[in-house]
Design a protein around this motif. Structure first.
Motif, mmCIF file in Angstrom:
data_model
loop_
_atom_site.group_PDB
_atom_site.id
_atom_site.type_symbol
_atom_site.label_atom_id
_atom_site.label_comp_id
_atom_site.label_asym_id
_atom_site.label_seq_id
_atom_site.Cartn_x
_atom_site.Cartn_y
_atom_site.Cartn_z
ATOM 1 N N ARG A 189 33.486 -12.807 14.717
ATOM 2 C CA ARG A 189 33.922 -14.131 15.178
ATOM 3 C C ARG A 189 33.593 -14.336 16.662
ATOM 4 O O ARG A 189 33.084 -15.381 17.064
ATOM 5 C CB ARG A 189 35.429 -14.289 14.941
ATOM 6 N N GLY A 220 31.603 -12.876 6.877
ATOM 7 C CA GLY A 220 32.059 -13.872 7.840
ATOM 8 C C GLY A 220 30.959 -14.756 8.401
ATOM 9 O O GLY A 220 31.225 -15.593 9.267
ATOM 10 N N SER A 270 39.938 -11.309 6.375
ATOM 11 C CA SER A 270 39.894 -12.497 7.230
ATOM 12 C C SER A 270 38.946 -13.596 6.758
ATOM 13 O O SER A 270 39.347 -14.756 6.652
ATOM 14 C CB SER A 270 39.519 -12.083 8.664
ATOM 15 N N ALA A 271 37.680 -13.283 6.516
ATOM 16 C CA ALA A 271 36.714 -14.321 6.132
ATOM 17 C C ALA A 271 37.132 -15.010 4.843
ATOM 18 O O ALA A 271 37.040 -16.238 4.721
ATOM 19 C CB ALA A 271 35.323 -13.708 5.979
ATOM 20 N N THR A 331 35.184 -8.965 6.838
ATOM 21 C CA THR A 331 34.344 -9.988 7.435
ATOM 22 C C THR A 331 32.956 -9.452 7.759
ATOM 23 O O THR A 331 31.960 -10.166 7.636
ATOM 24 C CB THR A 331 35.012 -10.523 8.715
ATOM 25 N N ASN A 332 32.868 -8.176 8.146
ATOM 26 C CA ASN A 332 31.588 -7.567 8.489
ATOM 27 C C ASN A 332 31.062 -6.668 7.383
ATOM 28 O O ASN A 332 29.881 -6.726 7.051
ATOM 29 C CB ASN A 332 31.727 -6.746 9.779
ATOM 30 N N ASN A 363 33.421 -19.226 10.782
ATOM 31 C CA ASN A 363 34.117 -19.792 11.929
ATOM 32 C C ASN A 363 33.633 -21.208 12.243
ATOM 33 O O ASN A 363 34.391 -22.047 12.730
ATOM 34 C CB ASN A 363 33.925 -18.889 13.151
ATOM 35 N N GLY A 371 36.780 -10.504 11.661
ATOM 36 C CA GLY A 371 37.337 -11.825 11.892
ATOM 37 C C GLY A 371 38.693 -11.837 12.555
ATOM 38 O O GLY A 371 39.138 -12.876 13.039
#
Length: 337
Positions: free
Chosen positions: A191, A70, A112-113, A42-43, A74, A167
């Motif tokens: 997030r 990400g 996650s993203a 995500t980062n 969200n 995330g």
């Protein structure tokens, strides 16, 4: 609070090659069979180049690019075009670096993203068409499992691992090099930053709301999950390693100094006090903190603070092996045994 506030020898030297700027010419010259795994987080998007030396994972090069996949996911549920562009450029650069090392095979995975975004499939197809890379988007549980595989190369006792990502945060408990249980919670440093922090420096109210949300979610989701003591609390990923470099005031990343370093709850609270009082620009100038992590490190520190709270632990150990090494071991080393 704001007022208080290895089993296996690592191959990395204490230099700046973690950003991929310097290639190890000795490894290239030896013409050994090199392999690579790429983690699209995500980062950040990271690449590990390694070789399988008779069942032993030997790290050759580790690179990181802060692509912030990400961005806005969200809020919109979609990958942002700018994030896609940054990540595509990073993957193209990694492909060139890998060619310099003569990498013979790749494994790429998204976390996650990419799990959460509605338009991930279109991006996967674009990457495949332009670069020829296949990307597997893995579940939070699979991500946790890879983290455990990486860490288990370094510790043999009972361990509770946490991995604070952009995330999500993963928890993995294991004994005797076997996973007993694991879980993934959709709270990460990117997030939480996007949801709660709007001021620079952040207000006390913003941090209080974020802290309350993290604690409530962690306490609810980990109820019945946490193991009985004693166990060793292990932190992996960018938040854990960054807090270690901040504590040690490392001007350049040194794997040997970060790996198996420790951070206490009191030390973390002092770092939170310091980080919370600074603007992003001021944090960018802090010794030990990568500038591109300056905006999200405070949220990561609060996530860690609440891990201390729910576990009752007062110290954790940093492991420089994580899901990258786990993916390398799982997909290239274990399958050939």
């Amino acid at each position: 609070m704001l007022q208080k506030a290895m089993g296996k020898q690592l191959n990395n030297k204490c230099n700046s090659n973690l950003d991929g700027s310097e290639l190890d010419w000795i490894e290239r010259k030896e013409k050994k069979r090199h392999l690579a795994v790429i983690d699209i987080g995500t980062n950040s998007t990271r690449m590990l180049i390694f070789r399988n030396d008779q069942g032993k994972l030997v790290r050759v090069n580790k690179s990181v690019r802060y692509t912030r996949m990400g961005q806005g996911v969200n809020q919109t549920g979609r990958l942002h075009p700018d994030a896609e562009k940054r990540n595509m450029e990073a993957l193209e650069e990694y492909k060139n670096i890998a060619a310099d090392y003569g990498v013979e095979a790749f494994y790429l995975f998204g976390t996650s993203a990419m799990r959460d975004a509605d338009n991930t499939a279109a991006y996967l197809e674009a990457v495949k068409e332009k670069l020829g890379f296949e990307i597997e988007v893995i579940s939070g549980e699979a991500e946790a499992e890879l983290g455990f595989v990486g860490v288990s190369q370094c510790f043999e006792e009972k361990i509770l691992i946490f991995d604070i990502g952009g995330g999500s945060t993963e928890f993995i408990y294991g004994e005797d090099n076997e996973i007993k249980r694991m879980m993934s919670i959709n709270l990460g440093c990117v997030r939480c930053t996007e949801e709660f922090i709007f001021s620079d420096p952040p207000t006390f109210q913003e941090l209080e709301r974020m802290n309350e949300k993290i604690y409530a979610e962690f306490e609810k989701k980990t109820h019945g999950f946490l193991p009985t003591k004693p166990y060793k609390l292990i932190g992996i990923g960018g938040t854990a390693t960054s807090l270690s470099t901040i504590k040690q005031e490392l001007k350049t990343y040194c794997s040997e100094m970060v790996h198996q370093s420790t951070i206490t709850k009191d030390e973390l609270e002092r770092m939170i006090d310091s980080l919370a009082s600074k603007t992003i620009k001021e944090r960018q100038n802090m010794v030990g903190l990568e500038a591109k992590r300056a905006d999200i490190i405070l949220a990561g520190a609060f996530l860690l603070l609440n891990i201390f709270k729910i576990t009752g632990e007062t110290v954790f150990t940093v492991c420089d092996y994580d899901n990258l090494e786990g993916a390398a071991y799982r997909h290239f080393v274990m399958e050939n045994k």
